[in-house]
Design an enzyme around this catalytic site. Structure first.
Site, mmCIF file in Angstrom:
data_model
loop_
_atom_site.group_PDB
_atom_site.id
_atom_site.type_symbol
_atom_site.label_atom_id
_atom_site.label_comp_id
_atom_site.label_asym_id
_atom_site.label_seq_id
_atom_site.Cartn_x
_atom_site.Cartn_y
_atom_site.Cartn_z
ATOM 1 N N LYS C 77 54.130 41.216 19.235
ATOM 2 C CA LYS C 77 54.696 40.432 20.339
ATOM 3 C C LYS C 77 55.886 41.196 20.903
ATOM 4 C CE LYS C 77 56.364 35.705 21.369
ATOM 5 N NZ LYS C 77 56.723 34.384 20.799
ATOM 6 N N SER C 157 54.648 30.391 23.399
ATOM 7 C CA SER C 157 54.926 31.630 24.088
ATOM 8 C C SER C 157 54.132 32.826 23.562
ATOM 9 C CB SER C 157 56.421 31.956 23.970
ATOM 10 O OG SER C 157 56.765 32.230 22.630
ATOM 11 N N SER C 181 55.593 27.938 19.335
ATOM 12 C CA SER C 181 55.062 29.129 20.015
ATOM 13 C C SER C 181 54.105 29.982 19.199
ATOM 14 C CB SER C 181 56.217 30.013 20.483
ATOM 15 O OG SER C 181 56.785 29.486 21.648
#
Ligand SMILES: [Mg+2]
Ligand SMILES: [Zn+2]
Lengths: 498, 95, 489
Positions: C77, C157, C181
């Site tokens: 990420k 997210s 998330s």
């Protein structure tokens, strides 16, 4: 009325000033408060900066144990409450030398609470300044405005350095008291070793809060604790010498009085002292009021101290100035003044105590606080670097005590010692300064004197105060080496003066 | 505690986010919508409740006072929009 | 069967058995990533670095020095700072930022032999639930409703991480979870995601959103894979003052362990209005599976659940407003022009941050400002305490809690983006564990009528990821979820 408050005469009556100080003292640590970057003076730009200090994304603070210890130590030295639980908060504002966009500080739960400092005025009287709190916080970086007309250069070497902010209550009433307070605070910090006290390098600097009020108002404030009795205060930031502190206060108090006497209102604001003009001026005045949005730093947990650790720190505390002064007075019979001069720094007192071992301590104190101190000051050096070891002063006093030299000769010997001619005994020996204790030689000098001045010898019988002339003449004749006590005694006998 | 355009202007200034005049009113409405929803928190009885700032029950860890970082200004300034001689160069600051 | 279809565990076994090399495995993933650029899961591909790391991994294996993740290609990420590799948090303000340091979590993965394929898309600064706030554009969910070509969100997210795992563009991915998330995107993409106990994974080197809530974790293809990755990612880090100094067990040993006798709490407050019947049914299925596996089902109450989201929308923006103050254009990142310093700050931040980030900074600044602190921020912290107490009470009755992960299946891109509160409600079941610091795992347990995956969440006691993995393993086994997104990209 408080007789220590200096009255300032105004057009509309008398005024007084009320002063509170926030002193920022840099912790004498090797690394920063929340990062492992070095603390020091004189490194190249951004050389002492870690990724944490530069607030790179994802960087996190880790607290320095030594800095916590120094804060506790200082708190104990200020006879203050140590808070076993404290907390770090963020103070949010934007400035190019504040990399995180916030300063990590302690807002409503500081590590040290209320304490007290006893301060000496120049006239030897003392007064107390109450300490409100001491907290740990980060210093900011340095902005250089003079490198480029269109840009500011930022060096973060100082950013993140540990500061102890020591906040006093508004207990000072004259600029002299404010300076004396900072001096005393500095002495305590240096004794404790928690701050090097170097004001020139900015390692100790003061924010001065100044307000003015009418006589009697301060007493009402002290009785009630209600600030409404005091005038609006202005904070003068970062003043880093005793002289500037006094100048800034004097200027600022007069400025406020003038505003008030013209029917105006003092704005609460932050001001800067300009030493070249001797004036204070408003800082960031056009900006909106700050709203620092303090909140607990979520990167840090509450700081919890082990009471046993605090106790172990307490046990390592050195003797502090007040205690040392009291002991020097009682143990050596020194005057408050001499003791006060000796405790200004611990090295000075240590020097004295070492020299005084087994000797007339008052005499040693005289030599240390007068002759030696004057020489060292003139040479711009300290007792810790004295070219004369304490054993030399000890020996000099010993020579006086055992009658080898007179005090007057001792002064001469001291000059030779300072000039590096050797130990006191060697100098006395080499230069033939040994006191004449031989009664025969002195008697002969006296007899010669009387024989040469029969009229004076007659006159002194009615006017004994003229004896001094004879003493002087005998001393002169013996090159100052005659034992003054013996001279006196023999003169009285031979001249028949009681 | 309704948020109006003036509040948005003040908050945006505090946060250093340029916000055009014509955006203030719509933003005020948007933020009001969110804050109104948030205000249901008032229903919760929190008398005598200690605020929870961290879920970690431990005290703050401490590190030793040892120099372990720094000494590499080029690394620190490597992403700088502007730097000269290892200084960060920033817009002129007027005090 | 292609190499990219393997689970992480199967791939590591295959590498160990010398069935293929890490270079081959990595190359297969690089090819798959190139073919899947339409999903926009990766915002930065690092194929050269990946092949280099894979070759070194193969060399280590040849020397018999294989780590637990030796040779396994993973995605990262783009909130994790990677040394020498651009890290943006999917914000324009960090568009060109290249860290000179590696986050603790990723460095532990590389220490254990893993290979980095590239950086994965996310909602800007991890603020969002649909990956639509990314400066680099949204991620498209590999899953589509049956018979439809409509683009769906992978959630957020960690939308890039979830989509990449679901589309076999990596064997597993790092992710972060501040309000849900990791788990909501896992639920939307048929993958497994776990947010461990707060403090398990170091936050050092992870771009901060809300420090007291942020926690890293993996998104993976199976519960066992998630356990493998979390074991490597976890551990005490002296550089993070909130990192827990507690030993990390090998979490894989708890997957497959019997759950007989465990008490599973079912919180009545998680039965919300308008929850699709399919989600209610899935929840009942989960209850039945665990009962069958020997668990005791107990009704519990978490009375402050409905206040978790509003409390979160005070706490998280407040922390974020301060955490994001460092993006000021002075030392790194974007700098815009302006007539004076204040204007430069304001223009830089106005241009560098997206609308959702700005919205949250404004809320956070507002709730911390003079006069509002007590009414909003302090109140939220007290409610947070109440929520944590709810769980404390629950743990006197049960060993783990079973809930749905999200109140809906994946929705269409653009569907919720004009209504912030509707978007925030995605996290209604996940945010409570962030506020209380508890571990929460989402695993796929069924499909809705449109053939979209749905997730169940298992919440555990503090530091009891072990039980979470055991229960998840039991649900996984019973659910027999094997569906994959049909390849259309
Ligand atoms: Mg101050
Ligand atoms: Zn301060």
């Amino acid at each position: 009325m408080n007789e220590n408050a200096k009255v300032i005469k105004g057009r509309t009556g008398d005024w007084e000033m009320v002063l509170g100080l926030e002193v920022h003292a840099q912790v004498a640590s090797k690394s920063k408060l929340f990062s492992g970057a070095a603390v020091g003076f004189g490194a190249g730009p951004n050389e002492q900066v870690s990724l944490v200090d530069a607030a790179m994304p994802g960087m996190l603070p880790v607290l320095n144990r030594f800095c916590v210890e120094q804060a506790v130590k200082t708190g104990l030295g200020l006879r203050a409450q140590i808070n076993l639980k404290s907390r770090f908060d963020r103070k949010n504002y934007f400035y190019p030398d504040l990399p995180q966009g916030y300063q990590i500080s302690q807002f409503d739960q500081p590590i040290v609470g209320e304490g007290v400092v006893s301060v000496e005025r120049d006239d030897g009287t003392t007064f107390d300044v109450r300490i409100e709190r001491l907290h740990l916080e980060q210093d900011a970086g340095k902005s250089l405005h003079d490198q480029d007309p269109n840009a500011t250069y930022v060096d973060l070497n100082r950013a993140g350095t540990a500061l102890m902010e020591i906040v006093s209550k508004p207990d000072m009433r004259t600029s002299e008291e404010a300076a004396a307070y900072v001096k005393k605070l500095r002495t305590i910090l240096v004794y404790l070793g928690t701050c090097d006290g170097d004001m020139e390098k900015g390692n100790l600097r003061a924010d001065v809060n100044v307000s003015v009020c009418r006589p009697g108002d301060y007493e009402k404030f002290r009785a009630t604790g209600d600030f409404k009795h005091l005038g609006t205060r202005c904070e003068i930031k970062n003043v880093n010498s005793y002289r500037y502190i006094q100048q800034a206060i004097e200027y600022e108090a007069r400025r406020q009085i003038e505003i008030l006497e013209d029917g105006g209102k003092v704005d609460q604001e932050t001001r800067l002292f300009d030493p070249t003009k001797g004036e204070t001026r408003s800082m960031r005045s056009k900006e909106e009021a700050h709203d620092y949005r303090y909140f607990p730093d979520p990167d840090l947990l509450p700081l919890v101290l082990d009471p046993a650790w605090v106790k172990s720190i307490e046990e390592t505390l050195p003797e502090l100035p007040d205690a040392k002064k009291a002991r020097l007075q009682s143990q050596y019979g020194l005057s408050a003044y001499d003791a006060g001069v000796l405790i200004i720094d611990a090295d000075r007192a240590d020097y004295f105590e070492a020299a005084a071992k087994g000797r007339d301590a008052k005499l040693v104190a005289n030599w240390v606080t007068n002759e030696l101190l004057a020489k060292l000051s003139a040479a711009g050096t300290e007792f810790s670097n004295s070219p004369l070891p304490h054993t030399d002063i000890g020996q000099l006093v010993e020579l006086i005590e055992n009658g080898t030299i007179s005090s007057k000769i001792a002064k001469e010997v001291f000059e030779h010692m300072w000039a590096g001619e050797g130990r006191p005994a060697e100098i006395v020996e080499k230069r033939g300064l040994v006191q004449i204790n031989d009664t025969g030689a002195i008697e002969k000098a006296i007899d010669d004197l009387i024989a040469g001045n029969p009229d004076k010898a007659e006159a002194v019988k009615d006017k004994p105060q003229a004896l001094g002339w004879f003493v002087g003449q005998v001393m002169k004749a013996t090159g100052g080496k005659a034992n003054p006590g013996t001279v006196n005694e023999l003169l009285r006998k031979k001249l028949g003066v009681e | 505690m309704a948020i109006d355009a003036a509040t948005v202007r003040k908050v945006a200034r505090l946060a250093r986010i340029a916000t055009p005049e014509e955006r203030l009113e719509p933003l005020a409405q948007e933020l009001n919508g969110i804050m109104t929803w948030i205000e249901q928190l008032a229903e919760v009885d929190t008398d005598g409740c200690e605020p929870l700032t961290s879920v970690v029950a431990a005290g703050l860890p401490l590190r030793e006072d040892v120099v372990t970082m720094g000494g590499d200004p080029a690394r620190v300034t490597s992403n700088a929009p502007k730097s000269i001689n290892n200084f960060f160069v920033v817009p002129k600051v007027v005090e | 069967m292609s190499l990219t279809n393997l689970t992480l565990k199967a791939a590591i076994d295959g590498l160990a058995a010398r069935e293929f090399t890490s270079v081959e495995l990595t190359r297969a993933h690089i090819d798959a990533i190139e073919a899947a650029r339409g999903l926009n899961a990766y915002i930065l591909e690092t194929p050269d670095k990946a092949i280099d790391m894979a070759a070194k991994s193969d060399a280590r294996r040849a020397l018999g020095e294989a780590g637990p993740l030796e040779g396994a290609p993973l995605g990262v990420k783009d909130l994790f700072c990677t040394n020498g590799v651009r890290t943006t948090a999917c914000s324009k303000i960090l568009e060109n930022f290249v860290p000179t340091y590696e986050s603790t979590v990723t460095s532990q993965l590389w220490r254990d032999g893993a290979v980095m394929l590239g950086k994965l898309n996310l909602d800007q600064f991890a603020m969002g639930s649909s990956n639509e706030t990314s400066y680099f554009g949204p991620v498209t969910n590999p899953w589509r409703a049956q018979g439809s070509t409509k683009a769906l969100t992978p959630g957020g997210s960690s939308g890039g991480s979830a989509a990449a795992v679901a589309a076999d563009l990596c064997l597993g991915a790092t992710a972060t979870d501040t309000g849900g998330s990791i788990r909501q995107p896992a639920a939307f993409t048929g993958t497994v995601g776990i947010k461990p106990t707060y403090g398990r994974c170091s936050r050092w080197g992870v771009v901060a959103f809300a420090s007291s809530l942020d926690q890293a974790g993996p998104i993976a293809k199976t519960v066992e894979d998630a356990a493998l990755l979390l074991t490597s990612m976890s551990g005490h880090d002296p550089k993070d003052s909130t990192s827990l100094d507690i030993p990390v067990p090998d979490f894989t040993q708890f997957v497959g362990k019997s759950v007989k006798g465990l008490k599973i709490g079912i919180p009545k407050e998680y039965r919300v209005d308008n929850m699709p019947a399919e989600i209610e049914k899935l929840w009942q299925d989960g209850i039945a599976w665990l009962k069958e596996a020997g668990c005791e089902i107990v009704d519990i109450s978490l009375p402050h659940t409905k206040y978790a989201l509003p409390a979160y929308y005070i706490v998280a923006p407040a922390e974020a407003s301060s955490n994001l103050a460092r993006y000021d254009g002075m030392r790194y990142g974007l700098r815009e022009e302006g007539a004076n310093l204040t204007e430069i700050y304001e223009n830089t931040r106005a241009s560098g941050f997206g609308d959702e980030v700005k919205r949250r900074i404004l809320i956070g600044t507002y709730v911390l400002s003079a006069g509002y602190y007590d009414a909003y921020y302090l109140k939220a912290l007290k409610v947070r305490r109440r929520i944590a107490e709810d769980f404390d009470n629950a743990w006197t009755k049960c060993d783990a809690i079973l809930t749905p992960t999200a109140p809906s299946a994946a929705f269409g891109l653009g569907e919720n983006s004009n209504d912030p509160i509707a978007m925030y409600l995605n996290d209604v079941f996940t945010v409570t564990t962030n506020l209380a610091g508890l571990p929460g795992l989402s695993l796929p347990a069924g499909l809705d009528a449109n053939g979209l995956p749905l997730g169940l969440q298992i919440i555990g006691k503090p530091l009891d990821e072990a039980t979470v993995f055991s229960v998840a393993g039991a649900v996984e086994k019973a659910a027999g979820f094997t569906a994959k997104a049909e390849k259309w990209w």
